[in-house]
Design a protein around this motif. Structure first.
Motif, short mmCIF file in Angstrom:
data_model
loop_
_atom_site.label_atom_id
_atom_site.label_comp_id
_atom_site.label_asym_id
_atom_site.label_seq_id
_atom_site.Cartn_x
_atom_site.Cartn_y
_atom_site.Cartn_z
N ASN A 17 0.74 -1.12 0.07
CA ASN A 17 -0.05 0.01 0.01
C ASN A 17 0.83 1.17 0.19
OD1 ASN A 17 -2.77 -1.01 0.12
ND2 ASN A 17 -1.95 -2.09 1.99
N ILE A 18 0.53 2.05 -1.02
CA ILE A 18 1.18 3.48 -0.78
C ILE A 18 0.11 4.42 -0.69
CG2 ILE A 18 2.39 5.16 -2.27
CD1 ILE A 18 3.86 2.88 -3.84
N ALA A 19 0.15 5.03 0.43
CA ALA A 19 -1.10 5.85 0.94
C ALA A 19 -2.27 5.00 0.94
CB ALA A 19 -1.07 7.13 0.09
N ASP A 20 -3.24 5.52 0.14
CA ASP A 20 -4.56 4.77 0.24
C ASP A 20 -4.55 3.63 -0.96
OD1 ASP A 20 -4.93 6.62 -1.54
OD2 ASP A 20 -6.98 7.36 -0.59
N ILE A 21 -3.49 3.70 -1.91
CA ILE A 21 -3.68 2.91 -2.90
C ILE A 21 -2.90 1.45 -2.68
CG2 ILE A 21 -3.04 2.71 -5.40
CD1 ILE A 21 -3.03 5.54 -5.56
N PHE A 135 6.63 7.67 -1.37
CA PHE A 135 7.20 6.39 -1.50
C PHE A 135 8.54 6.73 -2.16
CE2 PHE A 135 5.28 7.03 -5.53
CZ PHE A 135 6.22 6.64 -6.45
N ILE A 136 9.56 5.78 -1.72
CA ILE A 136 10.92 5.81 -2.06
C ILE A 136 11.18 4.78 -3.23
CG2 ILE A 136 13.20 5.21 -1.16
CD1 ILE A 136 12.18 5.88 1.70
N LYS A 137 11.73 5.42 -4.26
CA LYS A 137 12.30 4.66 -5.30
C LYS A 137 13.80 4.39 -5.23
CE LYS A 137 12.78 2.85 -9.66
NZ LYS A 137 12.73 3.81 -10.64
N ILE A 138 14.29 3.07 -5.41
CA ILE A 138 15.77 2.97 -5.58
C ILE A 138 16.12 2.61 -7.01
CG2 ILE A 138 17.44 1.41 -4.70
CD1 ILE A 138 16.29 3.06 -2.55
N PRO A 139 16.71 3.61 -7.46
CA PRO A 139 17.27 3.45 -8.88
C PRO A 139 18.12 2.22 -9.21
CG PRO A 139 18.46 5.24 -8.22
CD PRO A 139 17.38 4.79 -6.99
N SER A 140 18.16 1.55 -10.46
CA SER A 140 18.74 0.46 -10.71
C SER A 140 20.26 0.58 -10.05
CB SER A 140 18.82 -0.09 -12.10
OG SER A 140 17.58 -0.24 -12.70
N PHE A 141 21.00 1.65 -10.61
CA PHE A 141 22.37 1.74 -10.29
C PHE A 141 22.67 1.88 -8.62
CE2 PHE A 141 22.23 4.08 -14.57
CZ PHE A 141 22.52 2.86 -15.25
N THR A 142 22.00 1.73 -8.03
CA THR A 142 21.89 2.37 -6.43
C THR A 142 21.58 1.03 -5.69
OG1 THR A 142 21.53 4.43 -6.90
CG2 THR A 142 21.48 3.73 -4.63
N ILE A 143 20.93 -0.10 -6.13
CA ILE A 143 20.64 -1.03 -5.40
C ILE A 143 21.74 -2.05 -4.75
CG2 ILE A 143 18.48 -1.40 -6.64
CD1 ILE A 143 19.38 -4.01 -7.69
N SER A 144 22.98 -1.91 -5.15
CA SER A 144 24.10 -2.50 -4.71
C SER A 144 24.53 -1.63 -3.43
CB SER A 144 25.18 -2.78 -5.54
OG SER A 144 24.92 -3.64 -6.51
N HIS A 145 24.00 -0.62 -3.19
CA HIS A 145 24.29 0.37 -1.85
C HIS A 145 23.67 -0.30 -0.85
CE1 HIS A 145 25.52 3.56 0.67
NE2 HIS A 145 25.27 4.43 -0.03
N ILE A 146 24.13 -1.43 -0.31
CA ILE A 146 23.40 -2.08 0.68
C ILE A 146 23.36 -1.20 2.14
CG2 ILE A 146 23.36 -4.25 2.29
CD1 ILE A 146 22.99 -4.49 -0.65
N PRO A 147 24.14 -0.53 2.33
CA PRO A 147 23.92 0.18 3.56
C PRO A 147 22.64 1.33 3.45
CG PRO A 147 26.36 0.05 3.45
CD PRO A 147 25.64 -0.46 2.26
#
Length: 376
Positions: A17-21, A135-147
């Motif tokens: 759920n994002i807000a009421d959706i 909501f938060i979006k994690i772009p592809s180039f950032t998903i390896s930033h585990i911390p």
């Protein structure tokens, strides 16, 4: 796994759920209009783009919060798009003031849409949180930033992750780091633009089989309806697409974005596929669909190779250091590598902080095990 194995069925999973959706099983596709840097550094232009997305009846708009201080090491070059220009200067031109975020959120809400944002590090994440994004979006180039993923998990907001230039195992590592967050995955091919025969939509089914989360599609192809339409027909819960007021405008994102009337066409196509079973079956039975389904991800797609090399992440020194010093969190930072070679994976940031240096290093040098382990 070949494209003819694709079906619209998947393992059971929990909607988010994002807000009421609600997003997932039994819900309409959640359509995100990605502004990117197409605001041209002007708040009025960002609001104009929100107007365009509202006219197209999108569910959300998304902004990016890039910061030169945490994207790439200074004095490095990207090459693919930007030639000899320092990539930090390109990023700096696209930075937006923190005060934009709450104002754009209110403007989006006033137009019946939610606001999401993406960032590349801890500084940008705080701007998003303080601005009250939905909501938060994690772009592809950032998903390896585990911390960073672990820090995102502490915020309690829904998270969408794009999966370009990453293997199934790397996607799983990011999901583990996000813990109990509400998460949706977006299949993505990180090529700008992506040719329609390179979108490899069969990964939507793969991710639905592998992970118990809603799965969608972040599309970088220029055709407004072809790939998004088939993605929804085979079960995409989310579609994200870059859009612009004018594809011929000067800037980093305009040339692979769709225009206002095309955004309307895309949303209309998605809703028609959802509402008209006969039309949906025509899409699924189209013999040309196989070129869009492609093949499941076994590694980096050929189309992604020019973008993968300069966007790998690593840990870098923020200052000159000498043998015997103990590193603190202000001495190092995770960057994409640009034209350098990254050393330690960001997953080791917690190991690095508090470690004693055994070899001198220069500011913005890539940190590796040789700086931490004396093997003599």
């Amino acid at each position: 796994m070949q494209s003819d194995n694709i079906s619209t069925n998947s393992n059971p999973y929990n909607p988010i759920n994002i807000a009421d959706i609600s997003i997932g099983i039994g819900s309409a596709c959640f359509v995100i209009a990605e502004i990117g840097s197409n605001h041209d550094g002007e708040l009025w232009r960002a609001k104009q783009l929100i107007d365009i997305a509202a006219t197209a009846q999108c569910d959300a708009v998304k902004i990016q919060i890039p910061l030169a201080a945490e994207c790439y090491p200074p004095r490095t070059k990207y090459g693919v798009f930007y030639g000899d220009e320092e990539i930090s200067e390109v990023i700096r031109r696209n930075e937006i003031p923190n005060e934009w975020v709450p104002e754009l959120k209110k403007y989006a809400h006033d137009h019946g849409m939610l606001l999401g944002a993406s960032a590349d590090g801890f500084i940008g994440l705080q701007a998003m949180i303080q601005g009250g994004v939905d909501f938060i979006k994690i772009p592809s180039f950032t998903i390896s930033h585990i911390p960073l993923m672990r820090e995102v998990a502490l915020q309690g907001l829904p998270v969408l992750i794009s999966t370009g230039v990453h293997t199934l195992g790397q996607v799983e590592e990011a999901l583990v780091a996000l813990g109990k967050s509400q998460v949706g995955l977006l299949h993505c091919v990180s090529a700008y633009p992506t040719e329609v025969n390179e979108v490899h939509l069969s990964n939507i089914h793969l991710y639905k089989q592998a992970f118990s989360v809603p799965v969608g599609f972040s599309d970088h192809s220029i055709n407004p309806t072809l790939a998004p339409g088939l993605a929804v027909a085979i079960g995409a819960d989310i579609v994200e697409k870059h859009f612009t007021y004018d594809r011929s405008a000067k800037g980093t994102d305009h040339f692979f974005a769709i225009e206002p009337d095309e955004l309307v066409d895309m949303v209309d196509q998605i809703r028609k596929i959802e509402d008209d079973d006969e039309y949906k079956h025509r899409i699924l039975n189209d013999p040309d669909k196989d070129k869009l389904l492609g093949h499941i991800r076994m590694g980096i797609y050929d189309a992604e190779l020019p973008f993968h090399k300069p966007t790998r992440t690593g840990i870098y020194f923020l200052r000159d250091v000498e043998v015997g010093e103990i590193l603190n969190e202000n001495d190092v930072r995770v960057f994409r590598c640009a034209d350098t070679e990254p050393g330690l994976h960001p997953r080791y940031l917690d190991v690095v902080v508090g470690a004693r240096i055994v070899r001198n290093a220069k500011q913005y040098e890539s940190l590796s095990w040789i700086h931490l382990i004396d093997r003599e």
